[in-house]
Scaffold this motif. Structure first.
Motif, short mmCIF file in Angstrom:
data_model
loop_
_atom_site.label_atom_id
_atom_site.label_comp_id
_atom_site.label_asym_id
_atom_site.label_seq_id
_atom_site.Cartn_x
_atom_site.Cartn_y
_atom_site.Cartn_z
N PRO A 82 48.07 3.70 9.67
CA PRO A 82 48.93 4.79 10.07
C PRO A 82 48.77 5.63 9.99
O PRO A 82 47.84 6.67 10.14
CB PRO A 82 49.57 4.14 8.63
N MET A 83 49.30 6.55 11.72
CA MET A 83 49.51 7.76 12.11
C MET A 83 50.35 8.04 12.33
O MET A 83 51.27 7.82 12.82
CB MET A 83 48.89 7.43 12.87
N GLN A 84 50.40 9.07 11.67
CA GLN A 84 52.13 10.37 12.36
C GLN A 84 51.38 11.64 12.50
O GLN A 84 50.31 12.46 12.22
CB GLN A 84 52.20 10.44 10.79
N ALA A 97 44.85 16.74 23.27
CA ALA A 97 44.53 16.80 21.36
C ALA A 97 45.17 16.83 20.16
O ALA A 97 46.45 17.50 20.48
CB ALA A 97 43.53 17.70 20.98
N MET A 98 45.23 15.76 19.27
CA MET A 98 46.19 15.87 18.53
C MET A 98 46.11 15.22 17.14
O MET A 98 44.33 14.89 17.26
CB MET A 98 47.09 15.02 18.63
N VAL A 99 46.00 15.89 16.05
CA VAL A 99 46.00 15.44 14.07
C VAL A 99 47.04 15.25 13.93
O VAL A 99 47.87 15.32 13.75
CB VAL A 99 44.95 16.79 14.25
N THR A 100 46.38 14.33 13.26
CA THR A 100 47.75 13.46 12.20
C THR A 100 47.24 13.89 10.94
O THR A 100 47.07 14.78 10.52
CB THR A 100 47.07 11.70 11.55
N ASP A 101 48.91 13.35 10.55
CA ASP A 101 48.81 13.28 8.42
C ASP A 101 47.63 12.98 7.73
O ASP A 101 47.15 12.42 8.82
CB ASP A 101 50.08 13.12 8.48
#
Length: 404
Positions: free
Chosen positions: A331-333, A256-260
């Motif tokens: 937009p994803m970071q 898993a990951m989470v964005t700004d």
């Protein structure tokens, strides 16, 4: 057992919310819950607050620091195993009962969260889209069976999906019953409330031995403390299998990951709709209360922590690229990425109840699969019924007898 890798978002966001004491002396209780994650919290709350039972909870780590910290907390009534497949194995009524129980659990969690303060609970819609044309045909069959049991849903054709959500898919089912929550904060809020009511909550307390003791059980901890009780509930998550000689599930790894944070206008429909696909393993994404995007998937059969650790960054990049292909204007970071051990059963259903190896004094709470939190809500009721000598509609379907 090393259950997670990387930087799980919930633990970083919330920190160590509250410290609980380590058990240093012998004690007696009616029910001992072993496991201080979200499953143990929901069970202890059901037994102590709603059932009036004398409960003690022990956790070998800090509270919430096992799989709960790595959970992505997608609260769905939809089970990883399609309703059609469950119907083939156990009959349509049983398949519908499992799905409807998860739907009811989401409503119960909503009620549970209201007096607890900020735990980022938010009702959501669920968009389940076909990953291929072949999956689209299977999805139509799934939709028809759900309709038979009056599950609230809407069928979407390709042009509707593009118009409303901005990506292409052969078909999709839109359901109204889903939600999100911060599982780590919810766990702490439940245990804090229980502790204030006099329930003994002990972390850094590891159960090393279970044995029959007269008409009950005796549990010895690694530092020599002894707990005598009428009933033991093993809510130790993916480590519960160590107490069974019979293998009941396969451990795997999920990423898993989470964005700004993303501007709410750009986040669009994802503010109120979670998204997941029919492919297995499936890609899924949902928003958080601070407008981040939480993305998960890329599951594999790996159960070696060191190798799982090495894959986190690569897997996070693959997840991000998949979402960028699906929603290129978003937009994803990446801010944080992590992985966690999870277990899956052959049929996607959990195990709650007694196993013949231990007898009726030891109850297992194995909320495995993608519906862990909703399963745990239902399982808490099921285990309370077992302790109180009452029947429960799902005791056979969710029990070990289905393996025979």
């Amino acid at each position: 057992m090393d259950l997670k890798s990387g930087y799980p978002f919930w633990a970083i966001k919330n920190g160590l919310i509250q410290a609980f004491p380590q058990l240093q002396q012998d004690l007696r209780c009616e029910v001992l819950v072993i496991g201080g994650g979200i499953t143990g919290a929901l069970i202890a709350d059901e037994l102590a607050r709603n059932g009036g039972h004398e409960v003690v909870v022990i956790e070998q780590r800090d509270i919430g620091w096992g799989s709960t910290a790595a959970s992505t907390a997608m609260l769905q009534f939809e089970i990883d195993t399609p309703m059609v497949e469950l119907a083939r194995q156990y009959g349509q009524d049983n398949a519908a009962a499992a799905y409807l129980a998860c739907a009811r659990a989401i409503d119960q969690i909503n009620v549970l969260c209201q007096p607890l303060g900020e735990v980022d609970f938010q009702p959501l819609a669920s968009l389940y889209y076909a990953s291929s044309r072949r999956d689209g045909r299977h999805l139509r069959e799934e939709y028809a069976l759900r309709q038979r049991y009056r599950i609230q849903q809407q069928w979407l054709e390709p042009d509707e999906i593009v118009q409303r959500y901005g990506f292409a898919a052969p078909a999709a089912i839109l359901s109204a019953k889903a939600a999100r929550v911060d599982p780590y904060r919810l766990t702490y809020r439940l245990f804090s409330r229980l502790a204030s009511a006099g329930v003994g909550i002990y972390d850094r307390t590891c159960a090393s031995q279970l044995r029959q003791h007269g008409q009950g059980m005796e549990v010895t901890t690694s530092n020599g403390a002894r707990i005598t009780c009428n009933q033991v509930v093993l809510a130790t998550g993916y480590q519960a299998q160590q107490w069974l000689q019979q293998p009941v599930a396969r451990n795997r790894s999920s990423y898993a990951m989470v964005t700004d944070p993303i501007d709410p206008d750009q986040l669009g429909f994802l503010r109120h709709t979670m998204l997941w696909e029919t492919a297995r393993p499936y890609l899924y994404l949902r928003s958080t209360g601070d407008n981040r995007l939480l993305i998960g998937g890329e599951d594999d059969a790996l159960d070696i922590p060191a190798r799982r650790d090495a894959r986190v960054q690569r897997k996070a990049q693959k997840l991000l690229k998949k979402v960028q292909r699906l929603l290129p204007s978003l937009p994803m970071q990446t801010t944080f990425s992590w992985a966690g051990t999870f277990a899956e059963t052959a049929d996607g259903l959990p195990f709650f109840g007694a196993h013949r190896q231990w007898g009726p004094r030891v109850l297992f709470a194995m909320a495995y699969g993608g519906n862990g939190i909703t399963y745990s809500m239902t399982g808490a009721e099921l285990l309370r019924a077992a302790i109180e000598g009452r029947s429960h509609r799902l005791s056979e379907l969710y029990g070990f007898a289905r393996l025979d």
